[in-house]
Write a protein that holds these residues in place. Structure first.
Motif, PDB file in Angstrom:
ATOM      1  N   ALA A 143       0.841  -1.193   0.000  1.00 31.10           N
ATOM      2  CA  ALA A 143       0.000   0.000   0.000  1.00 31.10           C
ATOM      3  C   ALA A 143       0.873   1.238   0.000  1.00 31.10           C
ATOM      4  N   GLY A 144       0.462   2.244  -0.780  1.00 36.47           N
ATOM      5  CA  GLY A 144       1.196   3.499  -0.815  1.00 36.47           C
ATOM      6  C   GLY A 144       0.654   4.402  -1.902  1.00 36.47           C
ATOM      7  N   GLY A 145       1.288   5.545  -2.059  1.00 34.80           N
ATOM      8  CA  GLY A 145       0.820   6.496  -3.059  1.00 34.80           C
ATOM      9  C   GLY A 145       1.877   7.513  -3.415  1.00 34.80           C
ATOM     10  N   MET A 146       1.569   8.307  -4.433  1.00 33.78           N
ATOM     11  CA  MET A 146       2.419   9.397  -4.890  1.00 33.78           C
ATOM     12  C   MET A 146       1.515  10.561  -5.249  1.00 33.78           C
ATOM     13  N   ALA A 147       2.003  11.778  -5.052  1.00 38.23           N
ATOM     14  CA  ALA A 147       1.205  12.958  -5.396  1.00 38.23           C
ATOM     15  C   ALA A 147       2.111  14.052  -5.929  1.00 38.23           C
ATOM     16  N   GLY A 148       1.520  14.916  -6.740  1.00 41.21           N
ATOM     17  CA  GLY A 148       2.260  16.036  -7.297  1.00 41.21           C
ATOM     18  C   GLY A 148       1.295  17.097  -7.780  1.00 41.21           C
ATOM     19  N   ASP A 149       1.803  17.987  -8.602  1.00 40.51           N
ATOM     20  CA  ASP A 149       0.980  19.072  -9.120  1.00 40.51           C
ATOM     21  C   ASP A 149      -0.107  18.507 -10.027  1.00 40.51           C
ATOM     22  N   GLY A 150      -1.348  18.605  -9.604  1.00 37.70           N
ATOM     23  CA  GLY A 150      -2.470  18.186 -10.427  1.00 37.70           C
ATOM     24  C   GLY A 150      -2.909  16.752 -10.272  1.00 37.70           C
ATOM     25  N   PHE A 151      -2.274  15.956  -9.397  1.00 43.23           N
ATOM     26  CA  PHE A 151      -2.677  14.557  -9.314  1.00 43.23           C
ATOM     27  C   PHE A 151      -2.296  13.925  -7.987  1.00 43.23           C
ATOM     28  N   ALA A 152      -2.944  12.793  -7.713  1.00 44.40           N
ATOM     29  CA  ALA A 152      -2.555  11.888  -6.635  1.00 44.40           C
ATOM     30  C   ALA A 152      -2.915  10.481  -7.082  1.00 44.40           C
ATOM     31  N   VAL A 153      -1.992   9.527  -6.902  1.00 43.57           N
ATOM     32  CA  VAL A 153      -2.257   8.124  -7.197  1.00 43.57           C
ATOM     33  C   VAL A 153      -1.994   7.328  -5.924  1.00 43.57           C
ATOM     34  N   GLN A 154      -2.803   6.290  -5.698  1.00 40.49           N
ATOM     35  CA  GLN A 154      -2.668   5.498  -4.500  1.00 40.49           C
ATOM     36  C   GLN A 154      -3.316   4.132  -4.688  1.00 40.49           C
ATOM     37  N   GLY A 155      -2.874   3.170  -3.876  1.00 40.35           N
ATOM     38  CA  GLY A 155      -3.460   1.847  -3.956  1.00 40.35           C
ATOM     39  C   GLY A 155      -3.081   1.008  -2.758  1.00 40.35           C
ATOM     40  N   ASN A 156      -3.877  -0.025  -2.522  1.00 43.55           N
ATOM     41  CA  ASN A 156      -3.611  -0.963  -1.437  1.00 43.55           C
ATOM     42  C   ASN A 156      -3.927  -2.381  -1.896  1.00 43.55           C
ATOM     43  N   ILE A 157      -3.324  -3.353  -1.252  1.00 39.27           N
ATOM     44  CA  ILE A 157      -3.355  -4.758  -1.660  1.00 39.27           C
ATOM     45  C   ILE A 157      -2.914  -4.882  -3.117  1.00 39.27           C
ATOM     46  N   LEU A 158      -1.853  -4.184  -3.466  1.00 37.38           N
ATOM     47  CA  LEU A 158      -1.320  -4.194  -4.826  1.00 37.38           C
ATOM     48  C   LEU A 158      -0.205  -5.227  -4.950  1.00 37.38           C
ATOM     49  N   VAL A 159       0.164  -5.520  -6.192  1.00 36.75           N
ATOM     50  CA  VAL A 159       1.279  -6.446  -6.406  1.00 36.75           C
ATOM     51  C   VAL A 159       2.595  -5.828  -5.956  1.00 36.75           C
ATOM     52  N   GLY A 160       2.670  -4.498  -5.909  1.00 41.34           N
ATOM     53  CA  GLY A 160       3.885  -3.836  -5.464  1.00 41.34           C
ATOM     54  C   GLY A 160       3.881  -2.367  -5.817  1.00 41.34           C
ATOM     55  N   PRO A 161       4.956  -1.653  -5.449  1.00 37.65           N
ATOM     56  CA  PRO A 161       5.027  -0.205  -5.701  1.00 37.65           C
ATOM     57  C   PRO A 161       5.074   0.150  -7.173  1.00 37.65           C
ATOM     58  N   GLU A 162       5.374  -0.832  -8.025  1.00 35.43           N
ATOM     59  CA  GLU A 162       5.425  -0.544  -9.461  1.00 35.43           C
ATOM     60  C   GLU A 162       4.071  -0.102 -10.006  1.00 35.43           C
ATOM     61  N   VAL A 163       2.984  -0.446  -9.320  1.00 41.72           N
ATOM     62  CA  VAL A 163       1.651  -0.061  -9.799  1.00 41.72           C
ATOM     63  C   VAL A 163       1.472   1.450  -9.735  1.00 41.72           C
ATOM     64  N   VAL A 164       1.714   2.055  -8.568  1.00 38.39           N
ATOM     65  CA  VAL A 164       1.535   3.503  -8.462  1.00 38.39           C
ATOM     66  C   VAL A 164       2.615   4.241  -9.247  1.00 38.39           C
ATOM     67  N   ALA A 165       3.805   3.665  -9.353  1.00 38.72           N
ATOM     68  CA  ALA A 165       4.857   4.303 -10.153  1.00 38.72           C
ATOM     69  C   ALA A 165       4.442   4.366 -11.623  1.00 38.72           C
ATOM     70  N   ALA A 166       3.873   3.276 -12.126  1.00 39.12           N
ATOM     71  CA  ALA A 166       3.417   3.249 -13.516  1.00 39.12           C
ATOM     72  C   ALA A 166       2.276   4.234 -13.735  1.00 39.12           C
ATOM     73  N   MET A 167       1.405   4.364 -12.759  1.00 41.83           N
ATOM     74  CA  MET A 167       0.284   5.293 -12.874  1.00 41.83           C
ATOM     75  C   MET A 167       0.779   6.737 -12.929  1.00 41.83           C
ATOM     76  N   ALA A 168       1.712   7.072 -12.041  1.00 38.40           N
ATOM     77  CA  ALA A 168       2.240   8.437 -12.021  1.00 38.40           C
ATOM     78  C   ALA A 168       2.973   8.754 -13.318  1.00 38.40           C
ATOM     79  N   GLU A 169       3.726   7.791 -13.838  1.00 32.04           N
ATOM     80  CA  GLU A 169       4.468   8.013 -15.082  1.00 32.04           C
ATOM     81  C   GLU A 169       3.508   8.226 -16.249  1.00 32.04           C
ATOM     82  N   ALA A 170       2.443   7.416 -16.304  1.00 29.66           N
ATOM     83  CA  ALA A 170       1.465   7.566 -17.382  1.00 29.66           C
ATOM     84  C   ALA A 170       0.747   8.906 -17.290  1.00 29.66           C
TER      85      ALA A 170
END
Length: 276
Positions: free
Chosen positions: A104-131
């Motif tokens: 579980a974790g998240g990332m936030a910045g100018d104009g967005f926030a991504v977050q998730g729990n019970i995920l396969v790993g941190p690569e999920v939110v990293a991929a979301m932020a990059e996209a």
């Protein structure tokens, strides 16, 4: 059990949330927002009051970070909560309690926030932020969908897939121009909900998208004759045949007096080609 992206687009004055989960009808639980205020995603052991209460605080001019601090500060179960938010100015913030199920974790910045729990790993939110960053300049709904799709393709919810939703708020953007909900799409139970959500968004664009003024074709001469012939083949012979057919097929938002949207023309040609 959920991954989400909350976003803001300054150009159109829009706020939105996209979410997916191994949970029935996640769109009924996670997303909330309001034009001019902001948007909220509440998840993990979701505290549903974070939606309306958070929006009230955002509408008072508080930043997303301040609102999350206020909401979680008075919540005895905050360590089990997760929330993402963007405020009226597009500032993003996210919170993950220490007792949320891994990963579980998240990332936030100018104009967005991504977050998730019970995920396969941190690569999920990293991929979301990059996209999200990579699709800068796209319409908000497409950026949200791109981020959600990236998270899904990176593994998403480690329990599997079930539902997804996309909501966007913009002043006066609802059908008829009265309410502020521009897009409200839900996939409540489906084996590939993010893919199905993308299909529904394409349909939304087809039915409710506004025609490009530069692409409109004058409805005169040979083109007018062709359109009349296509409509006659479909059984529409009255003076307002095009308007009647478009209303039946839900294309009335794309009608322009004296001209025709190429999108509508393409659909009309296709309908006539398959008519007996």
């Amino acid at each position: 059990m959920t991954f989400s992206v909350v976003g803001f687009d300054s150009g159109s004055g829009s706020w939105g949330v996209a979410v997916a989960s191994k949970f029935l009808a996640v769109g009924a639980v996670v997303p909330g927002g309001g034009a001019g205020a902001g948007a909220v995603a509440t998840q993990a052991m979701a505290e549903l009051s974070f939606g309306p209460d958070g929006l009230d605080l955002l509408a008072e001019g508080n930043s997303a970070e301040q609102v999350i601090a206020q909401l979680t500060g008075r919540d005895d179960e905050r360590e089990h909560r997760q929330v993402g938010m963007v405020d009226s100015e597009g500032r993003g913030a996210t919170f993950t309690g220490g007792s949320c199920m891994e990963w579980a974790g998240g990332m936030a910045g100018d104009g967005f926030a991504v977050q998730g729990n019970i995920l396969v790993g941190p690569e999920v939110v990293a991929a979301m932020a990059e996209a999200w960053e990579r699709r800068d300049g796209d319409p908000l709904e497409r950026r949200l969908l791109a981020a959600l799709t990236a998270g899904d393709q990176a593994g998403g919810d480690r329990r599997g897939r079930q539902s997804a939703a996309l909501r966007v708020w913009r002043e006066g953007a609802a059908y008829g121009g009265v309410l502020d909900i521009a897009i409200d799409l839900r996939v409540d139970d489906h084996p590939t909900p993010v893919d199905e959500l993308a299909r529904l968004l394409d349909l939304h664009d087809l039915y409710f998208g506004k025609p490009d003024p530069a692409s409109l074709l004058p409805l005169e001469g040979p083109l007018a004759a062709e359109v009349a012939g296509l409509l006659e083949k479909l059984g529409y012979t009255m003076n307002d045949a095009l308007e009647t057919w478009a209303s039946v097929e839900n294309y009335e938002e794309r009608l322009v007096p004296g001209k025709i949207d190429p999108v509508v023309l393409r659909q009309l040609r296709q309908a006539a080609s398959t008519s007996p």
